[in-house]
Design a protein around this motif. Structure first.
Motif, PDB file in Angstrom:
ATOM      1  N   VAL A  27     -76.689 -82.553  23.741  1.00  0.00           N
ATOM      2  CA  VAL A  27     -75.551 -83.444  23.532  1.00  0.00           C
ATOM      3  C   VAL A  27     -74.358 -82.721  22.903  1.00  0.00           C
ATOM      4  O   VAL A  27     -73.205 -83.067  23.172  1.00  0.00           O
ATOM      5  CB  VAL A  27     -75.970 -84.691  22.712  1.00  0.00           C
ATOM      6  CG1 VAL A  27     -76.302 -84.322  21.275  1.00  0.00           C
ATOM      7  CG2 VAL A  27     -74.913 -85.778  22.776  1.00  0.00           C
ATOM      8  N   SER A  29     -73.624 -79.337  23.272  1.00  0.00           N
ATOM      9  CA  SER A  29     -73.090 -78.284  24.135  1.00  0.00           C
ATOM     10  C   SER A  29     -72.751 -78.765  25.547  1.00  0.00           C
ATOM     11  O   SER A  29     -71.987 -78.099  26.252  1.00  0.00           O
ATOM     12  CB  SER A  29     -74.074 -77.127  24.209  1.00  0.00           C
ATOM     13  OG  SER A  29     -75.319 -77.563  24.718  1.00  0.00           O
ATOM     14  N   ALA A  30     -73.282 -79.898  25.962  1.00  0.00           N
ATOM     15  CA  ALA A  30     -73.076 -80.385  27.327  1.00  0.00           C
ATOM     16  C   ALA A  30     -71.599 -80.549  27.704  1.00  0.00           C
ATOM     17  O   ALA A  30     -71.217 -80.195  28.822  1.00  0.00           O
ATOM     18  CB  ALA A  30     -73.843 -81.683  27.555  1.00  0.00           C
ATOM     19  N   PRO A  31     -70.740 -81.079  26.822  1.00  0.00           N
ATOM     20  CA  PRO A  31     -69.329 -81.200  27.213  1.00  0.00           C
ATOM     21  C   PRO A  31     -68.689 -79.853  27.562  1.00  0.00           C
ATOM     22  O   PRO A  31     -67.903 -79.772  28.513  1.00  0.00           O
ATOM     23  CB  PRO A  31     -68.665 -81.839  25.981  1.00  0.00           C
ATOM     24  CG  PRO A  31     -69.776 -82.590  25.322  1.00  0.00           C
ATOM     25  CD  PRO A  31     -70.993 -81.727  25.524  1.00  0.00           C
ATOM     26  N   GLY A  32     -69.026 -78.809  26.827  1.00  0.00           N
ATOM     27  CA  GLY A  32     -68.490 -77.486  27.131  1.00  0.00           C
ATOM     28  C   GLY A  32     -68.989 -76.964  28.464  1.00  0.00           C
ATOM     29  O   GLY A  32     -68.231 -76.350  29.229  1.00  0.00           O
ATOM     30  N   ARG A  34     -70.004 -78.866  30.969  1.00  0.00           N
ATOM     31  CA  ARG A  34     -69.365 -79.725  31.980  1.00  0.00           C
ATOM     32  C   ARG A  34     -67.950 -79.228  32.284  1.00  0.00           C
ATOM     33  O   ARG A  34     -67.559 -79.082  33.442  1.00  0.00           O
ATOM     34  CB  ARG A  34     -69.344 -81.173  31.479  1.00  0.00           C
ATOM     35  CG  ARG A  34     -68.880 -82.180  32.503  1.00  0.00           C
ATOM     36  CD  ARG A  34     -68.856 -83.585  31.907  1.00  0.00           C
ATOM     37  NE  ARG A  34     -70.160 -84.016  31.448  1.00  0.00           N
ATOM     38  CZ  ARG A  34     -70.984 -84.802  32.140  1.00  0.00           C
ATOM     39  NH1 ARG A  34     -70.621 -85.240  33.326  1.00  0.00           N
ATOM     40  NH2 ARG A  34     -72.147 -85.143  31.646  1.00  0.00           N
ATOM     41  N   ASP A  35     -67.172 -78.942  31.233  1.00  0.00           N
ATOM     42  CA  ASP A  35     -65.796 -78.470  31.413  1.00  0.00           C
ATOM     43  C   ASP A  35     -65.745 -77.099  32.077  1.00  0.00           C
ATOM     44  O   ASP A  35     -64.930 -76.864  32.971  1.00  0.00           O
ATOM     45  CB  ASP A  35     -65.064 -78.421  30.068  1.00  0.00           C
ATOM     46  CG  ASP A  35     -64.815 -79.803  29.481  1.00  0.00           C
ATOM     47  OD1 ASP A  35     -64.906 -80.809  30.218  1.00  0.00           O
ATOM     48  OD2 ASP A  35     -64.533 -79.869  28.266  1.00  0.00           O
ATOM     49  N   ARG A  38     -66.619 -77.443  35.715  1.00  0.00           N
ATOM     50  CA  ARG A  38     -65.516 -78.112  36.429  1.00  0.00           C
ATOM     51  C   ARG A  38     -64.436 -77.088  36.795  1.00  0.00           C
ATOM     52  O   ARG A  38     -63.940 -77.079  37.934  1.00  0.00           O
ATOM     53  CB  ARG A  38     -64.929 -79.224  35.565  1.00  0.00           C
ATOM     54  CG  ARG A  38     -63.855 -80.026  36.291  1.00  0.00           C
ATOM     55  CD  ARG A  38     -63.264 -81.132  35.439  1.00  0.00           C
ATOM     56  NE  ARG A  38     -64.281 -81.991  34.872  1.00  0.00           N
ATOM     57  CZ  ARG A  38     -64.387 -82.291  33.573  1.00  0.00           C
ATOM     58  NH1 ARG A  38     -63.522 -81.806  32.701  1.00  0.00           N
ATOM     59  NH2 ARG A  38     -65.330 -83.089  33.141  1.00  0.00           N
ATOM     60  N   SER A  60     -78.420 -85.052  28.280  1.00  0.00           N
ATOM     61  CA  SER A  60     -76.980 -84.769  28.315  1.00  0.00           C
ATOM     62  C   SER A  60     -76.712 -83.485  29.086  1.00  0.00           C
ATOM     63  O   SER A  60     -75.759 -83.405  29.865  1.00  0.00           O
ATOM     64  CB  SER A  60     -76.423 -84.632  26.900  1.00  0.00           C
ATOM     65  OG  SER A  60     -76.595 -85.814  26.181  1.00  0.00           O
ATOM     66  N   SER A  63     -77.304 -84.152  32.717  1.00  0.00           N
ATOM     67  CA  SER A  63     -76.170 -84.908  33.242  1.00  0.00           C
ATOM     68  C   SER A  63     -74.992 -83.988  33.568  1.00  0.00           C
ATOM     69  O   SER A  63     -74.322 -84.163  34.589  1.00  0.00           O
ATOM     70  CB  SER A  63     -75.746 -85.976  32.234  1.00  0.00           C
ATOM     71  OG  SER A  63     -74.608 -86.665  32.695  1.00  0.00           O
ATOM     72  N   ALA A  64     -74.736 -83.002  32.715  1.00  0.00           N
ATOM     73  CA  ALA A  64     -73.648 -82.049  32.970  1.00  0.00           C
ATOM     74  C   ALA A  64     -73.917 -81.246  34.240  1.00  0.00           C
ATOM     75  O   ALA A  64     -73.011 -81.031  35.050  1.00  0.00           O
ATOM     76  CB  ALA A  64     -73.471 -81.124  31.773  1.00  0.00           C
TER      77      ALA A  64
END
Length: 109
Positions: A27, A29-32, A34-35, A38, A60, A63-64
């Motif tokens: 949870v 590290s997943a946003p990084g 994902r970005d 992308r 999470s 999900s990424a």
């Protein structure tokens, strides 16, 4: 431990790149991830995600990875997972999401 997590893009031959992921894909590290994925999908025609350094993956993180493969497919980009560790392979199997990915094994030399 989150402070040791790393995700990096390494340009390769024309139009492709390697993305190395190392540490706990969770949870925090997943946003990084994902970005980063992308951006890689926007910039390259072929993206290989080297998972050999992944020590843990929660929902999470999964999900990424799923968001990345969906975005890649929608844009005609090739995205492959490479060197998937046993724990991540197990998560893919238990969640019935493994078929969403092309998974390659590392070269044995």
């Amino acid at each position: 431990m989150y402070d040791t997590f790393q995700v990096r893009v390494h340009p390769a031959k024309s139009g492709s790149c390697w993305v190395t992921v190392a540490g706990e894909l969770d949870v925090m590290s997943a946003p990084g991830v994902r970005d980063t994925l992308r951006v890689a999908i926007a910039d390259y025609r072929s993206v290989v995600v080297d998972c050999s350094g992944v020590t843990f993956c929660d929902c999470s993180g999964l999900s990424a990875l799923l968001a990345a493969v969906r975005a890649a497919q929608a844009n005609g980009i090739e995205l492959r997972l490479r060197a998937v560790p046993h724990s991540l392979a197990r998560l893919l199997r238990l969640t019935h999401t493994g078929s969403a990915f092309t998974i390659e094994q590392p070269d044995v030399r």
